[in-house]
Write an enzyme that holds these catalytic residues in place. Structure first.
Site, PDB file in Angstrom:
ATOM      1  N   SER A 249       1.041  -1.297   0.283  1.00 31.75           N
ATOM      2  CA  SER A 249       0.003   0.128   0.145  1.00 31.75           C
ATOM      3  C   SER A 249       0.993   1.289  -0.034  1.00 31.75           C
ATOM      4  O   SER A 249       2.227   1.122   0.235  1.00 31.75           O
ATOM      5  CB  SER A 249      -0.829   0.106   1.277  1.00 31.75           C
ATOM      6  OG  SER A 249      -0.182   0.443   2.358  1.00 31.75           O
ATOM      7  N   LYS A 250       0.241   2.417  -0.122  1.00 34.52           N
ATOM      8  CA  LYS A 250       1.007   3.596  -0.008  1.00 34.52           C
ATOM      9  C   LYS A 250       1.868   3.802   1.257  1.00 34.52           C
ATOM     10  O   LYS A 250       2.623   4.327   1.391  1.00 34.52           O
ATOM     11  CB  LYS A 250       0.042   4.866  -0.260  1.00 34.52           C
ATOM     12  CG  LYS A 250      -0.435   4.976  -1.767  1.00 34.52           C
ATOM     13  CD  LYS A 250      -1.177   6.195  -1.940  1.00 34.52           C
ATOM     14  CE  LYS A 250      -1.892   6.386  -3.425  1.00 34.52           C
ATOM     15  NZ  LYS A 250      -2.562   7.524  -3.444  1.00 34.52           N
ATOM     16  N   ARG A 251       1.243   3.336   2.230  1.00 34.65           N
ATOM     17  CA  ARG A 251       1.820   3.468   3.641  1.00 34.65           C
ATOM     18  C   ARG A 251       2.579   2.185   3.918  1.00 34.65           C
ATOM     19  O   ARG A 251       3.373   2.271   4.975  1.00 34.65           O
ATOM     20  CB  ARG A 251       0.645   3.501   4.507  1.00 34.65           C
ATOM     21  CG  ARG A 251      -0.209   4.994   4.368  1.00 34.65           C
ATOM     22  CD  ARG A 251      -1.478   4.768   5.541  1.00 34.65           C
ATOM     23  NE  ARG A 251      -2.223   5.916   5.105  1.00 34.65           N
ATOM     24  CZ  ARG A 251      -3.068   6.213   4.434  1.00 34.65           C
ATOM     25  NH1 ARG A 251      -3.460   5.198   3.687  1.00 34.65           N
ATOM     26  NH2 ARG A 251      -3.900   7.376   4.174  1.00 34.65           N
TER      27      ARG A 251
END
Length: 467
Positions: A249-251
Site C-alpha cells: 500500500s502507499k503506507r
C-alpha cells in the site's frame, strides 16, 4: 438483480491524487485498459480529488506521467471531480425531493455520543436514524447555526446481490449498512456518492478495482438503484502482497510506478509483469502488449492474492532488455548517465549496449557497466592484488607498447594480446584478467578484445601503465 453488461464497453481508472500511482492501482488501470481495448470499447481517466486537504498537483502530475510511461492511453479525461461539484449537488437535491436522501443536523459531538452509547451496549457503531424521515415520524426541530450533511436513505431490508466478475456471486444484507453521508457540510460529495454519479454520467459498463472496495459496493448499488441508473459490472481484484506477506500500500512498502522507470525498468516489462499478478493466459510468461489485449476478455482472473516478486520482475525486465533495440536502450542509458553528471553520445553508446545488454537486468545496470568508458575507474583492491602481480607486470607493459602501434579494432587488439601471451609464456586468463582489472576496474567482462575496442586507445594504454 440483472447486471448484464451494457454496450459499448466503457471502463475507467479513478486514482486519488493523495500520493503516487502505486502498483495496485497501476494493475487495476492495466486490466481496465486491456478489457476496454479487447472489446473495442473506451477507457476513461478520472481523478478523484475530493480529498482537498491531501490532494496535490504533484500527485496528479505523477499519476499522469505513470500512465503515459505504461502506455495506458485513455479516450476521455482526465476528468476532475472537483470540477463537477454542481452536478453532485444537483443530484443530491433530486434525491432529497424523491425521498431517497435527507438532511441530517447531528453535530459531531452528538454522533460521537451516539456511537459511544452503542459501544457501551455492545452494539455495532452506526447512525441511529435521528433525522431519517419515516411516515408518521416527528423529526426534531432544525437547530440554528448547524450546517447539515446529506445522508442516503438506505433500504432497511433485503439483500444487495451482485455477480462479481472476479469473485462470483456476493450478497450483503442491508441491515449491515446504514445511512451514509453523501454530501458534506461544505458541499463536497463523499466517495461512495461521487463515484456512482460519475460512473452513471460516464456510462461506465465495467468497474475493476481492489477488493478493499467490496464493502462499498452495496451502498453504491443501492444509490444506483435509487437514481434509476444502470448498474455496471463490478470486478474486485485481490490485493498484492509484499515480500513480508502483508498488503502493499502507499503506507506499507509500495513504491511508485515511476520509481521503476527511474530504476531502469522498461514499461513493456512492467506491463507484462503486472498483468500476471492476478491474471494468466496458460503458461505464457512473456507476451506483447498486443497479445495481452487479444487475450484479456475478463476470464482467468485470480481470486487469490498475488505475491510481488522483485526477482521475477527483474528477470522479466532482463528478457525485454535483451530484445530491445540498441538505439533505444542507448538513449535510456544516456539518461541514466546524465543523472550521474556524465554526458555520453547515444551513437557511441549503442555499440556498447549491444555488447553488455545480455548481462544486465535494467538500464541502471547497463549504466553501471558503461560508466567505465566515460570516467576513471578504481579497481577492486582484492582483485588488483590477486591479478595485477609483479610477475605479469612486464607483459602488461609490453601490451601497452604493442597497442600504441596498431590500428584500434577488435582484430588488431586480439592479435596484439596473442603476441604478448606467446612472447611471455602466458595463458589468456593470466593476461586478460589483469587487463580487465586495470582498464575496466573489474575482473569479469565480456570478451576482452570487444571490451577494449570500445575505449579510446589512449585511455587503455594509460590505464595499463598505471601499475
Amino acid at each position: 438483480m440483472s447486471q448484464q453488461a451494457p454496450t459499448p464497453i466503457r471502463t475507467r481508472i479513478a486514482p486519488s491524487p493523495t500520493g503516487f500511482l502505486h502498483l495496485g492501482t497501476a494493475r487495476t488501470a492495466l486490466y481496465s485498459w486491456a478489457y476496454a481495448r479487447h472489446y473495442g470499447g473506451q477507457f476513461v481517466l478520472r481523478v478523484e480529488d475530493t480529498d482537498v486537504a491531501r490532494s496535490t498537483q504533484d500527485s496528479v502530475d505523477q499519476i499522469l506521467a505513470a500512465m503515459k510511461w505504461l502506455g495506458l492511453d485513455y479516450d476521455e479525461g482526465p476528468i476532475y471531480q472537483m470540477q463537477r461539484l454542481e452536478r453532485y449537488q444537483a443530484v443530491v437535491e433530486q434525491m432529497i425531493a424523491a425521498g431517497t436522501a435527507y438532511r441530517c443536523y447531528c453535530t459531531p459531538e452528538e454522533l460521537d455520543a451516539m456511537k459511544a452509547a452503542q459501544e457501551a451496549r455492545g452494539e455495532k457503531r452506526r447512525y441511529d436514524g435521528t433525522w431519517r424521515p419515516e411516515p408518521g415520524k416527528q423529526l426534531p426541530a432544525v437547530p440554528e447555526g448547524v450546517k447539515p450533511v446529506v445522508r442516503f436513505k438506505n433500504p432497511v431490508s433485503g439483500d444487495v446481490v451482485w455477480d462479481d466478475v472476479v469473485k462470483g456471486p456476493i450478497s450483503i444484507n442491508n441491515r449491515e449498512i446504514d445511512d451514509l453521508i453523501i454530501l458534506r457540510t461544505d458541499g463536497v460529495p463523499t466517495y461512495n456518492f461521487a463515484v456512482v454519479v460519475d460512473d452513471w454520467d460516464m456510462r461506465i459498463s465495467h468497474v475493476f478495482r481492489g477488493d478493499e472496495h467490496v464493502n462499498n459496493t452495496p451502498w453504491q448499488i443501492n444509490i444506483f438503484n435509487a437514481l434509476g441508473a444502470p448498474l455496471p459490472r463490478f470486478g474486485h481484484m485481490p490485493v498484492i502482497l509484499g515480500d513480508d506477506g502483508q498488503k502493499l500500500s502507499k503506507r506499507r512498502g509500495a513504491v511508485s510506478v515511476t520509481a521503476y522507470e527511474e530504476a531502469g525498468y522498461l514499461p513493456e516489462a512492467m506491463l507484462n509483469y503486472l498483468s500476471r499478478l492476478g491474471w494468466s493466459h496458460g503458461d505464457d510468461e512473456l507476451f506483447t502488449r498486443e497479445q495481452l489485449v487479444s487475450w484479456f476478455d475478463g476470464s482467468h482472473l485470480n481470486k487469490s492474492p498475488a505475491q510481488w516478486d522483485p526477482a521475477k520482475l527483474e528477470w522479466v525486465n532482463s528478457q525485454y532488455i535483451k530484445q530491445a533495440d540498441d538505439g533505444r536502450l542507448a538513449l535510456l542509458v544516456a539518461e541514466q548517465l546524465a543523472k550521474r553528471g556524465v554526458q555520453a553520445d547515444a551513437a557511441r553508446l549503442s555499440a556498447m549496449v549491444a555488447l553488455y545488454k545480455d548481462r544486465c537486468a535494467t538500464t541502471v545496470a547497463l549504466a553501471d557497466w558503461l560508466a567505465m568508458y566515460f570516467g576513471p575507474v578504481v579497481p577492486n583492491a582484492e582483485e588488483r592484488a590477486a591479478h595485477v602481480t609483479e610477475a605479469v607486470g612486464p607483459a602488461l607493459a609490453a601490451l601497452a607498447d604493442k597497442f600504441a602501434g596498431i590500428e584500434w579494432n577488435k582484430a588488431a587488439i586480439q592479435a596484439a594480446i596473442k603476441e604478448v601471451i606467446t612472447a611471455h609464456g602466458l595463458k589468456m586468463p593470466q593476461l586478460a584478467i589483469p587487463v580487465r582489472v586495470l582498464v575496466c576496474g573489474r575482473a569479469q567482462t565480456p570478451s576482452v578484445d570487444a571490451v577494449l575496442e570500445l575505449f579510446s586507445k589512449e585511455i587503455v594504454i594509460e590505464r595499463l601503465r598505471s601499475l
